[in-house]
Design a protein around this motif. Structure first.
Motif, PDB file in Angstrom:
ATOM      1  N   GLN A 125       0.685  -1.050   0.191  1.00 36.00           N
ATOM      2  CA  GLN A 125      -0.247   0.123  -0.142  1.00 36.00           C
ATOM      3  C   GLN A 125       0.647   0.913   0.007  1.00 36.00           C
ATOM      4  OE1 GLN A 125      -1.668  -1.414   3.213  1.00 36.00           O
ATOM      5  NE2 GLN A 125      -3.744  -0.337   1.787  1.00 36.00           N
ATOM      6  N   THR A 153      -8.011  -0.522   4.420  1.00 39.46           N
ATOM      7  CA  THR A 153      -7.743  -1.948   3.187  1.00 39.46           C
ATOM      8  C   THR A 153      -6.795  -0.963   2.100  1.00 39.46           C
ATOM      9  OG1 THR A 153      -9.844  -1.211   2.503  1.00 39.46           O
ATOM     10  CG2 THR A 153      -9.294  -3.272   3.710  1.00 39.46           C
ATOM     11  N   TYR A 185      -3.610  -1.290  -3.035  1.00 37.28           N
ATOM     12  CA  TYR A 185      -2.339  -1.968  -3.977  1.00 37.28           C
ATOM     13  C   TYR A 185      -1.834  -1.780  -4.306  1.00 37.28           C
ATOM     14  CZ  TYR A 185      -3.749  -4.619   0.943  1.00 37.28           C
ATOM     15  OH  TYR A 185      -3.967  -4.923   2.026  1.00 37.28           O
ATOM     16  N   THR A 226      -1.761  -8.754  -6.920  1.00 36.27           N
ATOM     17  CA  THR A 226      -1.598  -7.908  -6.438  1.00 36.27           C
ATOM     18  C   THR A 226      -3.032  -8.114  -5.878  1.00 36.27           C
ATOM     19  OG1 THR A 226      -0.510  -6.179  -7.877  1.00 36.27           O
ATOM     20  CG2 THR A 226      -1.959  -5.522  -5.577  1.00 36.27           C
ATOM     21  N   SER A 252      -3.880  -8.990  -2.261  1.00 37.59           N
ATOM     22  CA  SER A 252      -5.134  -7.568  -1.401  1.00 37.59           C
ATOM     23  C   SER A 252      -5.964  -8.813  -0.538  1.00 37.59           C
ATOM     24  CB  SER A 252      -6.085  -6.500  -2.459  1.00 37.59           C
ATOM     25  OG  SER A 252      -7.242  -6.545  -1.101  1.00 37.59           O
TER      26      SER A 252
END
Length: 142
Positions: free
Chosen positions: A59, A66, A69, A128, A132
């Motif tokens: 991140q 969250t 990313y 990714t 994530s």
């Protein structure tokens, strides 16, 4: 294997004193966040080739939530054939808020997932997304 940590060059390497402390105390190397620069990824790849573990934050921040990313960690894994280990660090945004240093005590949790190996033909965006999802799953169980 020895572990090295990619530290934001715009934060930890602005001043020579901070760079020396970060490099010696927590074994960091300068990592550029954004701007299309690839020096940090090249340095990370060299560390992997030399047999070191590399700790990076996909991140590009320690903030809570969250967030979005970035694909650099996945690009590194795809280029080197190295697996990525999902890690969720809970509570760090409260202990080290953006713009401030480590100035309070508190509790954090750290949860490790199973390594994710790059798949044949997988794109950085797809890896990714898997990363994530794995980190989100760790956050729910922490």
């Amino acid at each position: 294997a020895r572990t090295v940590v990619g530290a934001a060059s715009d934060r930890f390497y602005r001043r020579r004193r901070h760079a020396l402390i970060a490099g010696l105390w927590i074994n960091t190397f300068p990592f550029d966040r954004g701007g299309g620069r690839r020096r940090g990824l090249a340095t990370a790849a060299a560390h992997l080739r030399d047999g070191r573990n590399v700790l990076l934050y996909p991140q590009a921040t320690r903030g809570g939530g969250t967030g979005e990313y970035r694909h650099g960690v996945a690009e590194l894994c795809l280029a080197t054939g190295t697996p990525v280990v999902p890690v969720h660090v809970g509570g760090s945004a409260l202990l080290m808020p953006k713009g401030r240093g480590l100035d309070r005590r508190g509790h954090t949790t750290v949860a490790f997932g199973r390594p994710l190996y790059p798949r044949d033909g997988e794109s950085a965006a797809e890896l990714t997304e898997r990363l994530s999802g794995a980190i989100a799953s760790l956050a729910r169980t922490a």
